[in-house]
Motif scaffolding. Sequence first.
Motif, PDB file in Angstrom:
ATOM      1  N   ILE A  12      63.757  54.032  28.827  1.00  0.00           N
ATOM      2  CA  ILE A  12      63.258  53.287  27.677  1.00  0.00           C
ATOM      3  C   ILE A  12      61.761  53.050  27.834  1.00  0.00           C
ATOM      4  CG2 ILE A  12      65.481  52.167  27.298  1.00  0.00           C
ATOM      5  CD1 ILE A  12      64.208  49.587  28.437  1.00  0.00           C
ATOM      6  N   PRO A  13      61.048  52.830  26.722  1.00  0.00           N
ATOM      7  CA  PRO A  13      59.602  52.577  26.815  1.00  0.00           C
ATOM      8  C   PRO A  13      59.309  51.209  27.426  1.00  0.00           C
ATOM      9  CG  PRO A  13      60.344  52.437  24.535  1.00  0.00           C
ATOM     10  CD  PRO A  13      61.508  52.941  25.319  1.00  0.00           C
ATOM     11  N   LEU A  14      58.233  51.158  28.204  1.00  0.00           N
ATOM     12  CA  LEU A  14      57.803  49.931  28.881  1.00  0.00           C
ATOM     13  C   LEU A  14      56.367  49.608  28.493  1.00  0.00           C
ATOM     14  CD1 LEU A  14      57.827  47.688  31.109  1.00  0.00           C
ATOM     15  CD2 LEU A  14      57.189  49.498  32.739  1.00  0.00           C
ATOM     16  N   LEU A  15      56.139  48.338  28.187  1.00  0.00           N
ATOM     17  CA  LEU A  15      54.795  47.843  27.921  1.00  0.00           C
ATOM     18  C   LEU A  15      54.521  46.680  28.863  1.00  0.00           C
ATOM     19  CD1 LEU A  15      52.235  47.766  26.038  1.00  0.00           C
ATOM     20  CD2 LEU A  15      53.433  45.940  24.792  1.00  0.00           C
ATOM     21  N   ALA A  16      53.326  46.654  29.442  1.00  0.00           N
ATOM     22  CA  ALA A  16      52.877  45.514  30.236  1.00  0.00           C
ATOM     23  C   ALA A  16      51.952  44.665  29.370  1.00  0.00           C
ATOM     24  CB  ALA A  16      52.160  45.980  31.498  1.00  0.00           C
ATOM     25  N   LEU A  17      52.359  43.440  29.097  1.00  0.00           N
ATOM     26  CA  LEU A  17      51.532  42.497  28.348  1.00  0.00           C
ATOM     27  C   LEU A  17      50.771  41.667  29.373  1.00  0.00           C
ATOM     28  CD1 LEU A  17      50.527  40.973  25.896  1.00  0.00           C
ATOM     29  CD2 LEU A  17      52.728  39.761  25.786  1.00  0.00           C
ATOM     30  N   ARG A  18      49.498  42.007  29.576  1.00  0.00           N
ATOM     31  CA  ARG A  18      48.705  41.374  30.626  1.00  0.00           C
ATOM     32  C   ARG A  18      47.453  40.753  30.010  1.00  0.00           C
ATOM     33  NH1 ARG A  18      49.960  46.366  33.601  1.00  0.00           N
ATOM     34  NH2 ARG A  18      51.658  45.883  35.049  1.00  0.00           N
ATOM     35  N   ARG A  19      47.338  39.454  30.164  1.00  0.00           N
ATOM     36  CA  ARG A  19      46.136  38.770  29.680  1.00  0.00           C
ATOM     37  C   ARG A  19      44.924  39.245  30.467  1.00  0.00           C
ATOM     38  NH1 ARG A  19      48.024  33.193  32.600  1.00  0.00           N
ATOM     39  NH2 ARG A  19      49.960  33.794  31.618  1.00  0.00           N
ATOM     40  N   PRO A  20      43.757  39.340  29.841  1.00  0.00           N
ATOM     41  CA  PRO A  20      42.550  39.769  30.560  1.00  0.00           C
ATOM     42  C   PRO A  20      42.206  38.804  31.686  1.00  0.00           C
ATOM     43  CG  PRO A  20      42.222  39.864  28.175  1.00  0.00           C
ATOM     44  CD  PRO A  20      43.519  39.146  28.399  1.00  0.00           C
ATOM     45  N   GLY A  21      41.647  39.344  32.751  1.00  0.00           N
ATOM     46  CA  GLY A  21      41.200  38.502  33.860  1.00  0.00           C
ATOM     47  C   GLY A  21      39.922  37.763  33.520  1.00  0.00           C
ATOM     48  N   TRP A  22      39.562  36.832  34.392  1.00  0.00           N
ATOM     49  CA  TRP A  22      38.336  36.059  34.202  1.00  0.00           C
ATOM     50  C   TRP A  22      37.134  36.811  34.745  1.00  0.00           C
ATOM     51  CZ3 TRP A  22      41.678  31.860  36.722  1.00  0.00           C
ATOM     52  CH2 TRP A  22      42.391  31.163  35.739  1.00  0.00           C
ATOM     53  N   ALA A  23      35.970  36.474  34.246  1.00  0.00           N
ATOM     54  CA  ALA A  23      34.712  37.038  34.741  1.00  0.00           C
ATOM     55  C   ALA A  23      33.725  35.903  34.984  1.00  0.00           C
ATOM     56  CB  ALA A  23      34.132  38.030  33.734  1.00  0.00           C
ATOM     57  N   ALA A  24      33.049  35.952  36.117  1.00  0.00           N
ATOM     58  CA  ALA A  24      32.059  34.926  36.445  1.00  0.00           C
ATOM     59  C   ALA A  24      30.880  35.016  35.487  1.00  0.00           C
ATOM     60  CB  ALA A  24      31.595  35.089  37.886  1.00  0.00           C
ATOM     61  N   GLY A  25      30.329  33.858  35.153  1.00  0.00           N
ATOM     62  CA  GLY A  25      29.169  33.803  34.278  1.00  0.00           C
ATOM     63  C   GLY A  25      28.010  33.086  34.945  1.00  0.00           C
ATOM     64  N   PRO A  26      26.904  32.920  34.245  1.00  0.00           N
ATOM     65  CA  PRO A  26      25.744  32.226  34.812  1.00  0.00           C
ATOM     66  C   PRO A  26      26.119  30.824  35.294  1.00  0.00           C
ATOM     67  CG  PRO A  26      25.173  33.306  32.739  1.00  0.00           C
ATOM     68  CD  PRO A  26      26.656  33.405  32.869  1.00  0.00           C
ATOM     69  N   GLY A  27      25.706  30.510  36.491  1.00  0.00           N
ATOM     70  CA  GLY A  27      25.993  29.194  37.051  1.00  0.00           C
ATOM     71  C   GLY A  27      27.254  29.113  37.864  1.00  0.00           C
ATOM     72  N   ASP A  28      28.093  30.145  37.826  1.00  0.00           N
ATOM     73  CA  ASP A  28      29.323  30.143  38.616  1.00  0.00           C
ATOM     74  C   ASP A  28      29.030  30.490  40.066  1.00  0.00           C
ATOM     75  OD1 ASP A  28      31.342  29.456  36.744  1.00  0.00           O
ATOM     76  OD2 ASP A  28      31.230  31.475  35.867  1.00  0.00           O
ATOM     77  N   ASP A  29      29.712  29.817  40.984  1.00  0.00           N
ATOM     78  CA  ASP A  29      29.617  30.111  42.411  1.00  0.00           C
ATOM     79  C   ASP A  29      31.001  30.530  42.881  1.00  0.00           C
ATOM     80  OD1 ASP A  29      29.032  30.261  45.100  1.00  0.00           O
ATOM     81  OD2 ASP A  29      28.908  28.092  45.408  1.00  0.00           O
ATOM     82  N   TRP A  30      31.337  31.803  42.640  1.00  0.00           N
ATOM     83  CA  TRP A  30      32.670  32.320  42.926  1.00  0.00           C
ATOM     84  C   TRP A  30      32.674  33.115  44.223  1.00  0.00           C
ATOM     85  CZ3 TRP A  30      35.348  34.407  37.849  1.00  0.00           C
ATOM     86  CH2 TRP A  30      35.454  33.354  36.934  1.00  0.00           C
ATOM     87  N   HIS A  31      33.758  32.950  44.978  1.00  0.00           N
ATOM     88  CA  HIS A  31      33.959  33.662  46.238  1.00  0.00           C
ATOM     89  C   HIS A  31      35.303  34.374  46.145  1.00  0.00           C
ATOM     90  CE1 HIS A  31      30.723  31.245  48.252  1.00  0.00           C
ATOM     91  NE2 HIS A  31      31.038  30.433  47.245  1.00  0.00           N
ATOM     92  N   PHE A  32      35.272  35.702  46.171  1.00  0.00           N
ATOM     93  CA  PHE A  32      36.476  36.490  45.932  1.00  0.00           C
ATOM     94  C   PHE A  32      37.195  36.834  47.233  1.00  0.00           C
ATOM     95  CE2 PHE A  32      34.015  37.209  42.089  1.00  0.00           C
ATOM     96  CZ  PHE A  32      34.981  37.143  41.101  1.00  0.00           C
ATOM     97  N   THR A  33      38.516  36.921  47.135  1.00  0.00           N
ATOM     98  CA  THR A  33      39.356  37.342  48.252  1.00  0.00           C
ATOM     99  C   THR A  33      40.578  38.039  47.680  1.00  0.00           C
ATOM    100  OG1 THR A  33      40.565  36.576  50.215  1.00  0.00           O
ATOM    101  CG2 THR A  33      40.565  35.119  48.301  1.00  0.00           C
ATOM    102  N   ASP A  34      41.286  38.780  48.524  1.00  0.00           N
ATOM    103  CA  ASP A  34      42.440  39.546  48.051  1.00  0.00           C
ATOM    104  C   ASP A  34      43.776  38.863  48.300  1.00  0.00           C
ATOM    105  OD1 ASP A  34      40.995  41.728  47.027  1.00  0.00           O
ATOM    106  OD2 ASP A  34      40.798  42.611  49.014  1.00  0.00           O
TER     107      ASP A  34
END
Length: 253
Positions: A99-121
């Motif tokens: 059967i057909p499959l669809l993934a409904l995935r909301r977009p991820g966030w993106a850092a903007g001016p003034g953000d102090d983000w530290h990424f990890t896995d």
Amino acid sequence: MPAEPGPVRHVLVLGGTTEARRLAEALEAAPYRVTTSLAGRVGAPVLPPGETRIGGFGGPDGLAAWIRAHGISHLVDATHPFAERMSFNAARAAALSGIPLLALRRPGWAAGPGDDWHFTDSLAGAAALLPGLGERVFLTTGRMGLHHFAHLTEPWFLVRSVDAPGPPAPPRLEVLLARGPFTLDDERQLLARHRIDVLVTKDSGGCATAPKLTAAREAGIPVVVVRRPPVPAGVAEAASVEAARDWLATHPT
């Protein structure tokens, strides 16, 4: 003579997210019959319209068997972006059942001016970053992963969740039982009241939990962001309920 109505499409939505509930609402009318599956990790979930089932399927083979037994025509994976195992099980089950499959995935966030983000896995990676970033932690990664932070004895943690978390957990822990969504004013007040100096979150995306990121930016608080896990290759994706509904309309069985 009037035209014969087309066959009813039985859509299985793997849910637990706002998008899953909104999709069920959007598909209430014919030609759709909707069954939403919930994992059962929340004690009193907000149930969507249509039919619901709660609990696991027993892996991809069990999911494929359930699909065949209940005449499912379309499968929509609208689980949380961090429900990695379920997404791969869905891809395998759709292939097994044809059967057909669809993934409904909301977009991820993106850092903007003034953000102090530290990424990890990973959550373990987030725990490793904390000692150098702050001492009063707002931990918004869910109650299921607290064991990754249980060895940290110095920071104080605030955890907000719908249901109370179980052990193991950090020794200096306060639990706030609450169900979102939360407004920007809510998040501003929470950060100030608890003197939060670092926020830990997963890249869940969407608008419902984004105000905490704005509040952290305004307060100059660093944010530890856990990246999303990999997703199955070759699966059709939609970023909104409207796009998912359009996909269903153009993918008859």
